[in-house]
Design a protein around this motif. Structure first.
Motif, PDB file in Angstrom:
ATOM      1  N   ALA A  14      21.043  20.914  44.165  1.00  0.00           N
ATOM      2  CA  ALA A  14      20.144  20.299  45.158  1.00  0.00           C
ATOM      3  C   ALA A  14      20.233  21.132  46.437  1.00  0.00           C
ATOM      4  O   ALA A  14      21.037  20.835  47.332  1.00  0.00           O
ATOM      5  CB  ALA A  14      20.545  18.850  45.402  1.00  0.00           C
ATOM      6  N   THR A  15      19.404  22.126  46.499  1.00  0.00           N
ATOM      7  CA  THR A  15      19.447  23.111  47.582  1.00  0.00           C
ATOM      8  C   THR A  15      19.672  22.471  48.952  1.00  0.00           C
ATOM      9  O   THR A  15      18.888  21.632  49.390  1.00  0.00           O
ATOM     10  CB  THR A  15      18.122  23.901  47.630  1.00  0.00           C
ATOM     11  N   GLY A  16      20.730  22.877  49.596  1.00  0.00           N
ATOM     12  CA  GLY A  16      20.958  22.486  50.970  1.00  0.00           C
ATOM     13  C   GLY A  16      21.742  21.203  51.163  1.00  0.00           C
ATOM     14  O   GLY A  16      22.169  20.910  52.277  1.00  0.00           O
ATOM     15  N   THR A  72      18.909  13.241  35.251  1.00  0.00           N
ATOM     16  CA  THR A  72      18.440  11.953  35.776  1.00  0.00           C
ATOM     17  C   THR A  72      18.680  10.919  34.691  1.00  0.00           C
ATOM     18  O   THR A  72      18.285  11.102  33.534  1.00  0.00           O
ATOM     19  CB  THR A  72      16.951  11.986  36.156  1.00  0.00           C
ATOM     20  N   LEU A 129      17.888  23.595  36.761  1.00  0.00           N
ATOM     21  CA  LEU A 129      17.129  23.882  37.977  1.00  0.00           C
ATOM     22  C   LEU A 129      17.214  25.358  38.376  1.00  0.00           C
ATOM     23  O   LEU A 129      16.269  25.898  38.940  1.00  0.00           O
ATOM     24  CB  LEU A 129      17.597  22.995  39.125  1.00  0.00           C
ATOM     25  N   TRP A 161      21.466   9.998  39.541  1.00  0.00           N
ATOM     26  CA  TRP A 161      21.004  11.383  39.575  1.00  0.00           C
ATOM     27  C   TRP A 161      22.206  12.271  39.852  1.00  0.00           C
ATOM     28  O   TRP A 161      22.938  12.037  40.808  1.00  0.00           O
ATOM     29  CB  TRP A 161      19.938  11.545  40.658  1.00  0.00           C
ATOM     30  N   PHE A 199      12.775  20.452  42.013  1.00  0.00           N
ATOM     31  CA  PHE A 199      13.035  19.030  41.770  1.00  0.00           C
ATOM     32  C   PHE A 199      12.470  18.237  42.931  1.00  0.00           C
ATOM     33  O   PHE A 199      12.498  18.694  44.076  1.00  0.00           O
ATOM     34  CB  PHE A 199      14.543  18.753  41.640  1.00  0.00           C
ATOM     35  N   THR A 249      11.720  12.485  40.042  1.00  0.00           N
ATOM     36  CA  THR A 249      11.901  11.049  39.868  1.00  0.00           C
ATOM     37  C   THR A 249      11.144  10.312  40.958  1.00  0.00           C
ATOM     38  O   THR A 249      10.921  10.834  42.046  1.00  0.00           O
ATOM     39  CB  THR A 249      13.381  10.639  39.955  1.00  0.00           C
ATOM     40  N   SER A 289      15.209  23.053  50.938  1.00  0.00           N
ATOM     41  CA  SER A 289      14.703  21.736  50.570  1.00  0.00           C
ATOM     42  C   SER A 289      14.223  21.043  51.832  1.00  0.00           C
ATOM     43  O   SER A 289      14.542  21.465  52.946  1.00  0.00           O
ATOM     44  CB  SER A 289      15.799  20.895  49.895  1.00  0.00           C
ATOM     45  N   ARG A 344      10.360   7.567  51.145  1.00  0.00           N
ATOM     46  CA  ARG A 344      11.246   8.698  51.423  1.00  0.00           C
ATOM     47  C   ARG A 344      11.020   9.742  50.347  1.00  0.00           C
ATOM     48  O   ARG A 344      10.907   9.419  49.178  1.00  0.00           O
ATOM     49  CB  ARG A 344      12.694   8.196  51.367  1.00  0.00           C
ATOM     50  N   GLU A 382      10.696   8.061  46.662  1.00  0.00           N
ATOM     51  CA  GLU A 382      10.888   6.628  46.506  1.00  0.00           C
ATOM     52  C   GLU A 382      10.121   5.868  47.568  1.00  0.00           C
ATOM     53  O   GLU A 382       9.952   6.333  48.692  1.00  0.00           O
ATOM     54  CB  GLU A 382      12.381   6.257  46.558  1.00  0.00           C
ATOM     55  N   ARG A 421      12.243  13.773  49.019  1.00  0.00           N
ATOM     56  CA  ARG A 421      13.017  15.005  49.128  1.00  0.00           C
ATOM     57  C   ARG A 421      12.453  16.006  48.129  1.00  0.00           C
ATOM     58  O   ARG A 421      12.315  15.688  46.952  1.00  0.00           O
ATOM     59  CB  ARG A 421      14.495  14.740  48.819  1.00  0.00           C
ATOM     60  N   ALA A 449      12.547  14.156  44.500  1.00  0.00           N
ATOM     61  CA  ALA A 449      12.982  12.753  44.429  1.00  0.00           C
ATOM     62  C   ALA A 449      12.171  11.970  45.443  1.00  0.00           C
ATOM     63  O   ALA A 449      12.314  12.170  46.645  1.00  0.00           O
ATOM     64  CB  ALA A 449      14.472  12.645  44.741  1.00  0.00           C
ATOM     65  N   PHE A 470      13.042  19.775  46.602  1.00  0.00           N
ATOM     66  CA  PHE A 470      14.030  20.838  46.498  1.00  0.00           C
ATOM     67  C   PHE A 470      13.392  22.104  45.941  1.00  0.00           C
ATOM     68  O   PHE A 470      12.822  22.085  44.851  1.00  0.00           O
ATOM     69  CB  PHE A 470      15.191  20.407  45.600  1.00  0.00           C
ATOM     70  N   GLY A 471      13.469  23.168  46.707  1.00  0.00           N
ATOM     71  CA  GLY A 471      12.972  24.438  46.236  1.00  0.00           C
ATOM     72  C   GLY A 471      14.119  25.398  45.973  1.00  0.00           C
ATOM     73  O   GLY A 471      15.276  25.094  46.260  1.00  0.00           O
TER      74      GLY A 471
END
Lengths: 366, 366, 366, 366
Positions: free
Chosen positions: A245-247, A226, A215, A240, B156, B238, B262, B253, B160, B255, B158, B257-258
């Motif tokens: 995972a930023t933040g 994943t 990433l 996962w 990334f 995912t 995020s 939901r 769901e 999420r 995620a 991520f940048g």
């Protein structure tokens, strides 16, 4: 949590600035069941001595071999060095019949991990692996609920350990493929999520499929994974793992779905366990409630409403270890992870690398 | 949200007891921009008439063909029948130049969906698909933040939609493979999560890998799907879709991520958007704040602290549609999904089935 | 929620930019049970006409007297003008036997409010007061739980409506002591918290003690009030009302503690109700669950997991009103607040002012 | 958190089963800065000896006088006996120049508490009072934010410690008016909330009004208190204290509203601090963030995302005490509460009783 006598502990690694060594020491001290009496904290004799003094550690060495030879009466040694030295150090103490707490990953490959497991067994001693999250009271309660059938058949599990600690470039050994392994996300955090899944459900994975990715641009390791899993009862699961995972603060979270109920636990709020029911209602259970299982209740020190965190869980690990050291034959159903769990973790890491090499194809686990 | 004149709407389907038809009607009424003037609510003339009366609908038909022929001046028709009749009904109205709101999935296969898209285009009218979640103010704000670069590169995602509505056996058309499709979890809820991912990130998926499974024993369809995606910027993602997540209420939901931040949104609390920063701190943005983007601000009816829920989001969809009907050439960057989005959703469903047939191998998307 | 025929409604006030008028209209429209057919939206004829057109309102007046005289067949009129005109306007319609929905506070003093109540009664019509929060499904369920004894004896209540909407200086009529009253915090938000307390518990207050204060320097009214109450069963309670709670979104929150359980509801998440048990565990109930009381269940339009917010609650109020208008003799135990509730609210405001004048001494309520 | 030498500690009270003694010991041990070397754990010599052995405590006494006379070189003694013996025991050690950590309430009345404070001062030693909540990292950060003006002028504070631990009848000394005092809710939990309010805001109360009540029928003490306060800057505040809030876990919660921002902290989630802004947005700060103040940062042992709970806060208290014992002249601005804070707490309890006797009239604080 009183003791007959305090156990004599040693430590290899964990010098100034090493977070994990710090955690082990707080955990040993918290319940006053261990005396940290000997250690190797640095290859430099002066540094090691000085640090030992600051900790109140009497006997200090600059080499683990010397320590293994000269120490007599050690009950347990904590190995908190970089991964590539785990094998030699753990071996040295296990072969002398001293119990070892070895940080995960146990070793760099499953063959050597299996060897360590065998050595521990051959010498009749304990090799323990600190997957600490399984020592939280509410995780134990979750595991008890599954064991007691309160969820019915487990039909799906979603586990994640998605931390943001390395969401920007960092200069750390875990980002060096030679030291942290190429699948560093799996080795560093994924194995925790995997162990948690196994611990709570009591199920193993029979096969997995993994996509590894990077990433943070330019990073020479995979900081994201994943994983799909097929569990031993046939249920599918996902996992996962990332440190990018930023933040996100810590990001260990698990949801277990059964036919009759589901449960959720996450490490940002370890004091609570959410149980969800088919009608959409939820029950929040809290650490310290009178009505919890013995597995959870016995891990509460202060009382409901008084949060116990990571160090208390770590101390729970050491407390269970103390019990095992004193009466190894009276092993509880739900207790601490051992070398076998460490080995399974390494097999998991290896399987993710194999799957990735096959474009995320399915790989059977041993 | 005032109007020049109210738009004339019709409805096909949505008779007594049909939840989705109810939602469309509330959404039309809420802002008083539509008059629901004509409809087919049942094949039985008496039932249809009686129901129409109860709704204050003037003109009632027992057949969509009759309605398409006899109605003049309809601005839009909502098609809320079972999936297998979508194509014929939507076609009938689109060919007469009447805009159509067609429930997803648009049709049962991508070929016919593409045909509908082409028909709408050929007739210069609008085919809209109610992925309602994209009409929440905070989802719009999230999309705006990504467009404006506030997250940096998306690394990334995620997503769901893991609902518990069918965690026990249910007798419903979605569990009939002939009506809901074999990949019912993807068609029913997965397409919502997929559209949300596309809408917020502005990215498409280039390939996917899917494992379909059945969580409720004996069910003849796949009620669970875990999907890996490769997004058009190369980022992995995912997506988990199920209606058998015991105890979960709704379970949509996402999420994102940048590199720089995020964000997280979930439908149980649609009023808020969480933005997380690299230092681990989080910002909670609330619907109605003065400082939100115009894309979000214009969708607030009452003011901060006054929750607006699903029906308001649905009404936002209809309000944006009214704008488009009145001034089609002034299309906003962030507005409602159309037939192309519906088509992409069906292609996604088909790709998950293809991947599953190949043991979850990768499948390219068109 | 279908209708025999739609009810004919009028509105006085609620012109361009008035938030509360907007809310009433959305609420009338949402379920399509009302036709907003007549109104006075401005004293300026052109503005009133233009605005009426934009709303699809047929008949427009520039004076409420004219409207009261000329309109025939009105079922209900919503009065959403500034407080000081409520009395005259409501009176005009009530005396003609037209039901009135009058914004709170009903009037500026309890004497005139009592007069309105009497007028409504004498004319055999309904005077309703939109304390909307009592029309949320989960508030109704909470009230039902208390009525059914699920909490045991109520032993303490903590209610607050602590909003941040005026945490900085604002130029608004509520900050003018002549228009909003000197105890503006109590009149604006405190009466909502007070009604919610009465509605859920079914208890009245017998005496109160209030401290009024001004949080925003220089403001000529009291924008903060802390109130102690003794309830009719002898239990103590507290109520905090302010519009200057920096950073709070809406801030209506209530906790009711009984001998056997407690419950908590807050308006930021109106879909859920938390019930806490003596062992420290909590149950989260969600809007739309099959297992809720009829009082809650009948207020659900779309289904579990689909949030319904402020406008839906407002529409519930109008829906219950429609029921009452159609069959006044079949009044439910838990339905909408009427003029008596509005009167009690004004008595509450007056009592806080009296208590404050006595250095927060106890003041008996009528 | 390393040490020059470990400090020598003693304990009076805290025998088998006493929760608070347990907490003190874990707190001393956690950082290995203290050796618990002497103690009186029971009046029965055998019990005291046996318990001391289980704890690894070398020197055991059956009487505090004997201990005070015979012990030499003690750095600090923790007094964890019932309230009515605090004075004599603390006095005995303070007069010998030994620092004392004395559980709150310091004594049963303010006169004797003031005497203890004077004795400590006269003997040049430290009398510390474990209001532990002020030793949480995020509470320290909150206090720092207020000190640094990040909230602007404090305009209102709402504090509560509303626990459910005694929501049903319990047989405990705190329910005996002779032992726990008649205002047991204030003495037990209210003083914690009061100290927290003072600690975070840096303000004192100049006057209070209190209503004491009994929530559990038949209880001979007041288990509930609602308090109004006027703070030293003129701002109003409220404080609610009870141990009979059915179902609440711990219930310590504080909200501080300033002109520019507000903050909220609650003990159920001590790792986070919520800061709210005038626009309605919120920022969640997390324990362990790099960007926190030094006051918070120095209290983090393990790293972000690793919860530290009550025992770590308690250990922070002991760690700050160790600093003070080693370098008393280098007292930090934000450090542990001392006898003066304990005295102020008792004055608060006394004022609530006086106010209650005057029908909740205002009472000036010393």
């Amino acid at each position: 949590m009183t003791t007959d006598r305090r156990l004599i502990a040693g430590m290899v690694g964990g010098g100034p600035g090493a977070m994990i060594g710090t955690a082990h020491r707080h955990a040993m001290w918290l319940d006053n069941q261990y005396v940290l009496a000997a250690g190797v904290f640095s290859r430099d004799q002066h540094t090691s001595r000085q640090f030992a003094d600051s900790l109140g550690v009497d006997r200090v060495y600059t080499d683990y071999r010397q320590m293994a030879e000269q120490e007599h009466g050690l009950d347990v040694v904590a190995v908190v060095t970089p991964n590539d030295s785990h094998f030699e150090i753990a071996k040295a103490f296990l072969e002398k019949g001293v119990a070892v707490v070895c940080e995960k990953p146990l070793t760099n490959d499953s063959a050597s991990a299996a060897e360590l497991v065998a050595i521990a067994e051959a010498n009749g001693t304990i090799l323990a692996v600190p997957h600490i999250y399984s020592a939280y009271a509410m995780v134990r309660h979750a595991a008890r609920m599954v064991r007691d059938g309160e969820l019915g058949r487990v039909r799906f599990v979603a586990a994640e350990h998605a931390s943001g600690w390395a969401s920007a470039p960092v200069d750390q050994w875990r980002m060096d493929p030679d030291k942290g392994g190429v699948a560093t996300a799996v080795a560093d955090v994924g194995t925790h999520a995997y162990h948690l899944l196994r611990y709570i459900t009591g199920l193993e994975a029979t096969r997995i499929s993994a996509e590894l990715s990077t990433l943070v641009a330019g990073r020479p390791v995979f900081d994201n994974a994943t994983v799909r899993l097929t569990l031993s009862n046939g249920a599918p699961a996902t996992l996962w793992a990332t440190m990018a995972a930023t933040g996100q603060e810590h990001g260990l979270r698990i949801r277990v779905f059964g036919d009759d109920a589901s449960l959720e636990w996450h490490h940002e709020d370890p004091q609570h366990l959410t149980v969800r029911h088919p009608d959409g209602g939820a029950t929040i259970l809290a650490h310290g409630m009178d009505t919890l299982s013995d597995d959870a209740a016995r891990l509460t020190r202060v009382g409901m409403g008084h949060p116990e965190g990571f160090l208390e869980a770590f101390a729970n690990f050491y407390s269970d270890l103390a019990e095992l050291l004193r009466a190894p034959q009276q092993k509880r159903e739900l207790t601490i992870p051992t070398g076998v769990d460490g080995l399974i973790g390494i097999q998991f890491v290896e399987a993710t690398v194999a799957s990735h090499a096959d474009d995320a194809g399915w790989v059977a686990l041993p």
